[in-house]
Scaffold this active site. Structure first.
Site, PDB file in Angstrom:
ATOM      1  N   ARG A  37      30.732  24.352  48.545  1.00  0.00           N
ATOM      2  CA  ARG A  37      31.825  24.419  49.520  1.00  0.00           C
ATOM      3  C   ARG A  37      31.619  23.504  50.722  1.00  0.00           C
ATOM      4  O   ARG A  37      32.552  23.205  51.454  1.00  0.00           O
ATOM      5  CB  ARG A  37      32.048  25.870  49.978  1.00  0.00           C
ATOM      6  CG  ARG A  37      30.925  26.447  50.779  1.00  0.00           C
ATOM      7  CD  ARG A  37      31.058  27.938  50.948  1.00  0.00           C
ATOM      8  NE  ARG A  37      31.438  28.319  52.292  1.00  0.00           N
ATOM      9  CZ  ARG A  37      31.513  29.569  52.723  1.00  0.00           C
ATOM     10  NH1 ARG A  37      31.269  30.577  51.881  1.00  0.00           N
ATOM     11  NH2 ARG A  37      31.854  29.847  53.946  1.00  0.00           N
ATOM     12  N   ARG A  40      30.440  43.471  58.332  1.00  0.00           N
ATOM     13  CA  ARG A  40      29.723  42.966  57.164  1.00  0.00           C
ATOM     14  C   ARG A  40      28.257  42.811  57.529  1.00  0.00           C
ATOM     15  O   ARG A  40      27.935  42.292  58.601  1.00  0.00           O
ATOM     16  CB  ARG A  40      30.303  41.618  56.751  1.00  0.00           C
ATOM     17  CG  ARG A  40      29.615  41.040  55.531  1.00  0.00           C
ATOM     18  CD  ARG A  40      30.286  39.787  55.057  1.00  0.00           C
ATOM     19  NE  ARG A  40      29.900  38.640  55.858  1.00  0.00           N
ATOM     20  CZ  ARG A  40      30.329  37.405  55.620  1.00  0.00           C
ATOM     21  NH1 ARG A  40      31.171  37.188  54.625  1.00  0.00           N
ATOM     22  NH2 ARG A  40      29.938  36.394  56.368  1.00  0.00           N
ATOM     23  N   HIS A  44      27.529  24.037  70.377  1.00  0.00           N
ATOM     24  CA  HIS A  44      28.017  24.699  71.592  1.00  0.00           C
ATOM     25  C   HIS A  44      29.185  23.983  72.243  1.00  0.00           C
ATOM     26  O   HIS A  44      30.138  24.594  72.689  1.00  0.00           O
ATOM     27  CB  HIS A  44      26.873  24.838  72.594  1.00  0.00           C
ATOM     28  CG  HIS A  44      25.976  25.985  72.234  1.00  0.00           C
ATOM     29  ND1 HIS A  44      24.660  26.024  72.577  1.00  0.00           N
ATOM     30  CD2 HIS A  44      26.240  27.111  71.562  1.00  0.00           C
ATOM     31  CE1 HIS A  44      24.134  27.149  72.113  1.00  0.00           C
ATOM     32  NE2 HIS A  44      25.072  27.808  71.497  1.00  0.00           N
ATOM     33  N   GLU A 103      32.420  37.904  45.806  1.00  0.00           N
ATOM     34  CA  GLU A 103      32.347  36.449  45.955  1.00  0.00           C
ATOM     35  C   GLU A 103      31.411  35.806  44.944  1.00  0.00           C
ATOM     36  O   GLU A 103      31.235  34.594  44.939  1.00  0.00           O
ATOM     37  CB  GLU A 103      31.976  36.069  47.397  1.00  0.00           C
ATOM     38  CG  GLU A 103      30.876  36.879  48.017  1.00  0.00           C
ATOM     39  CD  GLU A 103      30.687  36.615  49.521  1.00  0.00           C
ATOM     40  OE1 GLU A 103      31.331  35.728  50.073  1.00  0.00           O
ATOM     41  OE2 GLU A 103      29.867  37.332  50.108  1.00  0.00           O
ATOM     42  N   ASN A 109      35.980  31.834  49.651  1.00  0.00           N
ATOM     43  CA  ASN A 109      35.195  30.613  49.908  1.00  0.00           C
ATOM     44  C   ASN A 109      34.033  30.520  48.924  1.00  0.00           C
ATOM     45  O   ASN A 109      33.820  29.504  48.274  1.00  0.00           O
ATOM     46  CB  ASN A 109      34.616  30.607  51.333  1.00  0.00           C
ATOM     47  CG  ASN A 109      35.662  30.892  52.381  1.00  0.00           C
ATOM     48  OD1 ASN A 109      36.849  30.692  52.139  1.00  0.00           O
ATOM     49  ND2 ASN A 109      35.239  31.362  53.543  1.00  0.00           N
ATOM     50  N   ASP A 110      33.288  31.616  48.843  1.00  0.00           N
ATOM     51  CA  ASP A 110      32.141  31.602  47.934  1.00  0.00           C
ATOM     52  C   ASP A 110      32.565  31.792  46.487  1.00  0.00           C
ATOM     53  O   ASP A 110      31.991  31.182  45.582  1.00  0.00           O
ATOM     54  CB  ASP A 110      31.126  32.672  48.352  1.00  0.00           C
ATOM     55  CG  ASP A 110      30.205  32.161  49.444  1.00  0.00           C
ATOM     56  OD1 ASP A 110      29.770  31.002  49.339  1.00  0.00           O
ATOM     57  OD2 ASP A 110      29.961  32.895  50.427  1.00  0.00           O
ATOM     58  N   CYS A 126      39.596  37.934  52.163  1.00  0.00           N
ATOM     59  CA  CYS A 126      39.177  37.556  53.517  1.00  0.00           C
ATOM     60  C   CYS A 126      38.645  36.137  53.611  1.00  0.00           C
ATOM     61  O   CYS A 126      38.177  35.723  54.652  1.00  0.00           O
ATOM     62  CB  CYS A 126      38.149  38.547  54.061  1.00  0.00           C
ATOM     63  SG  CYS A 126      36.584  38.481  53.190  1.00  0.00           S
ATOM     64  N   ARG A 129      31.869  39.098  60.904  1.00  0.00           N
ATOM     65  CA  ARG A 129      30.671  38.419  60.388  1.00  0.00           C
ATOM     66  C   ARG A 129      29.537  38.642  61.393  1.00  0.00           C
ATOM     67  O   ARG A 129      29.503  37.983  62.434  1.00  0.00           O
ATOM     68  CB  ARG A 129      30.923  36.922  60.256  1.00  0.00           C
ATOM     69  CG  ARG A 129      31.890  36.520  59.155  1.00  0.00           C
ATOM     70  CD  ARG A 129      32.040  35.006  59.169  1.00  0.00           C
ATOM     71  NE  ARG A 129      32.617  34.473  57.957  1.00  0.00           N
ATOM     72  CZ  ARG A 129      33.880  34.062  57.862  1.00  0.00           C
ATOM     73  NH1 ARG A 129      34.693  34.142  58.885  1.00  0.00           N
ATOM     74  NH2 ARG A 129      34.329  33.562  56.729  1.00  0.00           N
TER      75      ARG A 129
HETATM   76  C1  PEP Z   1      33.846  33.940  51.775  1.00  0.00           C
HETATM   77  O1  PEP Z   1      32.871  33.534  51.152  1.00  0.00           O
HETATM   78  O2  PEP Z   1      35.024  33.749  51.412  1.00  0.00           O
HETATM   79  C2  PEP Z   1      33.651  34.681  53.042  1.00  0.00           C
HETATM   80  C3  PEP Z   1      34.657  35.238  53.672  1.00  0.00           C
HETATM   81  O3  PEP Z   1      32.415  34.701  53.572  1.00  0.00           O
HETATM   82  P1  PEP Z   1      31.737  33.489  54.371  1.00  0.00           P
HETATM   83  O4  PEP Z   1      32.768  32.435  54.570  1.00  0.00           O
HETATM   84  O5  PEP Z   1      31.217  34.060  55.628  1.00  0.00           O
HETATM   85  O6  PEP Z   1      30.655  33.058  53.415  1.00  0.00           O
HETATM   86 MG    MG Z   2      30.887  34.276  51.638  1.00  0.00          MG
END
Ligand code: PEP
Ligand code: MG
Length: 749
Positions: free
Chosen positions: A638, A505, A362, A604, A627-628, A675, A469
């Site tokens: 990650r 999402r 926070h 992903e 990212n995933d 994204c 998200r």
């Molecule tokens: C990703 O995995 O790239 C993604 C956008 O989702 P998150 O970062 O919320 O896992």
């Molecule tokens: Mg993801």
């Protein structure tokens, strides 16, 4: 100098020499020196400032200014009139000092009463040691002669300082104390100030008290007092919706019957209210600390803040004296509750260093909204970082410099200046559309997860919300939000987005995104475990509620929904079927439903790469979560600091994967966008556009920088260059593309 002044100077220097011959600590000597000068020159104040590392002038001794300011007031060389004297290394006199444009008022000195100021530098062997100044309450035009007298005195004082190891060698001693401490950047930025170490739970002053009745009354009053304090903070105009939500958790704690009754019982056993709060507070904190759930662990800091507040109330003391000091500080804390931060005079909090911290904590959310740079992950920070030490914080690379050298300060200053120019350029780009030099239009969307993320600065040009998200509001809540509450949140998002489309999402929980009220499964590999769509398909009521909330929130407006962590087309089809069943239900219930519906998937998980033909028949759009995808493609966690930069998103391998997805989508006529975090980095965005992507979704804070890059690139030419580079066998084309960007005037921050 007239004879009178010469005689005066001679007398004073003689007295000073006698004083210097005495065996006295340097502080005592300087105290006497300033008193002597004030008396003999018949001025109302005299002050001696000593140069500290980092070009700081510390008020070391004074006669006439407030003694509270001694060792508390610091001025940078060049700051204020004293700083100016040090910078120019020459005597300066000001009859109307307080009106001078360079005058800097340091309230703790209480120098408001003084009108005129004259000062001389303390220099020895061409080395600046400090500044000696005199001040008068009445306006006085210091004559050249009297300036000379002070210069003569200054020479004697400099001589004394130079021969005094405690002062003259201090800069070197400090140099040995120069240290660079590395942490993890949480909120980017630069800051300078004196370190201020935040205290954790207060110690108990009185433990036992025979009068339980009075103590219980005190406890009740303290609880009510803290409640009033929290309510007051909630009502402040600067408090935003997110902070209000945080304070609501405080209120919940304050009204918790279990907690209150435990404290009451302890008081009844003969302890003071203070001791009871302390004990129950420690018990609770320890219990919370043992929990593996990071969300609950992060709430410990809020809880400890409450305990501190209660103890302070019981002692009838509002805040620590340190908090009232008025100078720029870098706050060092084990952890902090958001309200604890808001207790400080925020004007003076320039940076924060935490032992423990994370993006979702926070206090970090609050600091972000206040633009205060933060770094975390510094073990034992409150012990290894000394208080009242000049420090420079580079929260971009995650460094804290203690007693930084002038070179480091200069480097940071030029980096700040460079960033300011770059920032201004990026800001200008924010309002412009993302079009490459050869006319390729790129749809730039934003990633959001909290209502505050939608507070994009006025005039920013962006296409829509490419990724909302939904798990973040779930994570902030104390209980599973019901359908109505969800619909209300999503409706707010749609309203805030205005004419712009929003891609919602579905819940992507599990792995590192933990809901406080959702049973954890204790998996060995949660990132590859029961998470995301796997949970929502198994707990179908959760998914159904959420889908219905999307539909209700949209009314007749267009709706775009996407499913995360899809590994098989069958999963997508199952989720999509669930959506249309809910839509049917809503229709049958006579509710308005959206006509324009798009159901898409995140890409992903690498398994989808081998189902593209089939998948593309059923999806309305694809959004690549880099990212995933990166984590699963390279089998590289990650969140693991040991390997987080071992593999590059700009590796030919990864780029080939991205291009293959985009090409397949283009062929099938399915819109495709990226994204993941990658899209928010200017160099990566340039490469993505070179690969053929025309839609990206990124952190709103990155819009300006990414646009500035895209608007200066030629898509066709860069595409040709990247295509050649992608045939290379190296681990990354980053350096090559950066060099290309540099040579071709592509603006990369
Ligand atoms: C990703 O995995 O790239 C993604 C956008 O989702 P998150 O970062 O919320 O896992
Ligand atoms: Mg993801």
């Amino acid at each position: 100098m007239t004879d009178t002044e010469t005689a005066l100077a001679r007398e004073i220097t003689a007295e000073l020499r006698a004083l210097m011959a005495q065996e006295l600590p340097v502080q005592d000597k300087l105290d006497r020196v300033v008193a002597l000068i004030a008396e003999r020159l018949r001025v109302d104040a005299c002050a001696c400032y000593i140069l500290r590392p980092g070009s700081m002038l510390e008020l070391y001794a004074t006669k006439g200014l407030s003694p509270d300011a001694v060792h508390e007031t610091f001025l940078r060389v060049g700051e204020g009139l004293i700083g100016e004297i040090a910078l120019q290394r020459k005597p300066l006199a000001f009859a109307n000092a307080w009106r001078h444009k360079s005058f800097v008022y340091k309230p703790e000195t209480k120098e408001k009463a003084f009108k005129s100021l004259m000062g001389v530098p303390l220099v020895r062997e061409n080395r600046l040691l400090g500044v000696l100044s005199v001040q008068t309450k009445k306006i006085k035009n210091f004559s050249a002669d009297i300036v000379e007298v002070l210069e003569t005195i200054a020479m004697v004082v400099s001589d004394m300082l130079a021969s005094h190891p405690a002062i003259s060698e201090q800069p070197d001693a400090f140099a040995n104390n120069r240290r660079k401490i590395t942490g993890i950047p949480l909120i980017e930025g630069f800051a300078q100030g004196m370190t201020l170490v935040h205290k954790r739970i207060e110690n108990v002053a009185h433990i036992v008290d025979g009068n339980a009745k009075t103590e219980i009354k005190k406890l009740t009053q303290a609880l009510a007092g803290v409640e009033r304090e929290v309510n007051k903070m909630m009502a402040l105009p600067k408090t935003n919706a997110e902070q209000v939500a945080i304070f609501e958790t405080y209120l919940m704690f304050l009204k918790d019957k279990g907690w209150i009754s435990k404290m009451t019982k302890i008081v009844e056993s003969g302890l003071t209210a203070e001791a009871a709060v302390h004990r129950v507070g420690l018990d609770m904190s320890e219990r919370m600390e043992r929990m593996t759930d990071p969300y609950i662990r992060e709430r410990i800091h809020d809880f400890q803040d409450l305990v501190n507040r209660l103890i302070r109330h019981l002692r009838g003391r509002k805040a620590d004296a340190d908090e009232k000091r008025r100078r720029q500080v870098i706050l060092v804390a084990h952890s902090l509750g958001p309200a604890e931060l808001l207790d400080y005079n925020l004007k003076y909090i320039k940076g924060i260093v935490l032992e423990e911290g994370s993006q979702t904590m926070h206090v970090v959310i609050v600091a972000r909204s206040l633009n205060i740079p933060v770094i975390c992950g510094i073990k034992d920070a409150t012990h290894v970082i000394p208080p009242k030490t000049f420090a420079a914080l580079d929260a971009i690379s995650g460094q804290l410099y203690l007693n930084p050298s002038d070179e480091i300060l200069d480097d940071l200053k030029s980096e700040m200046a460079r960033r300011a120019i770059v920032g201004a350029h990026c800001n200008q780009s924010r309002a412009l559309p993302a079009v490459t030099k050869d006319g390729v239009k790129i749809a730039l969307n934003i990633n959001a997860g909290l209502l505050d993320d939608l507070l994009v600065p006025e005039g920013t040009f962006y296409s829509g919300i490419g990724l909302y998200r939904t798990e973040l509001p779930f994570m902030m809540s104390q209980e599973l939000p019901g359908l109505e509450a969800q619909a209300e949140t999503y409706h707010k998002v749609i309203t805030k987005a205005g004419h712009r489309p929003v891609v919602f999402r579905t819940l992507d929980i599990g792995s590192d995104k933990v809901l406080p009220y959702f049973q954890q499964q204790g998996e060995e590999n949660p990132a590859m475990g029961w998470r995301s769509i796997r949970i929502t398909l198994d707990r179908r009521a959760l998914l159904r509620d959420q889908l219905r909330a999307f539909i209700r929130a949209s009314g007749e407006k267009p709706l775009a929904v996407m499913f995360p962590m899809v590994s098989a087309t069958a999963e997508f089809l199952e989720a999509k079927k669930t959506f249309f069943l809910e839509l049917e239900r809503e229709k049958n219930a006579g509710r308005k439903v959206p006509k324009d519906i798009k159901i898409g998937t995140m890409l992903e998980v690498p398994s989808l790469l081998f189902q593209m033909d089939e998948l593309l028949k059923h999806v309305d759009f694809v959004s690549i979560g880099t990212n995933d995808l990166m984590q699963f493609l390279f089998a590289a966690d990650r969140g693991n600091a040991l390997i987080w930069n071992r593999y590059d998103t700009l590796s030919p391998t990864f780029l080939r994967v991205l291009k293959s997805v985009n090409d397949a989508c283009a062929q099938a006529g399915v819109p495709c966008s990226v994204c993941g975090e990658m899209a928010g980095h200017p160099l990566e965005a340039v490469v993505l556009v070179a690969l053929g992507f025309t839609s990206l979704s990124l952190n709103p804070g990155k819009l300006g920088a990414v646009k500035a890059a895209l608007r200066t690139m030629n898509q066709a030419e860069t595409a040709a260059y990247v295509a050649i580079q992608m045939n290379a066998s190296g681990p990354s084309i980053r350096d090559a593309v950066r060099a290309y960007a540099h040579d071709h005037g592509i603006f990369i921050t």
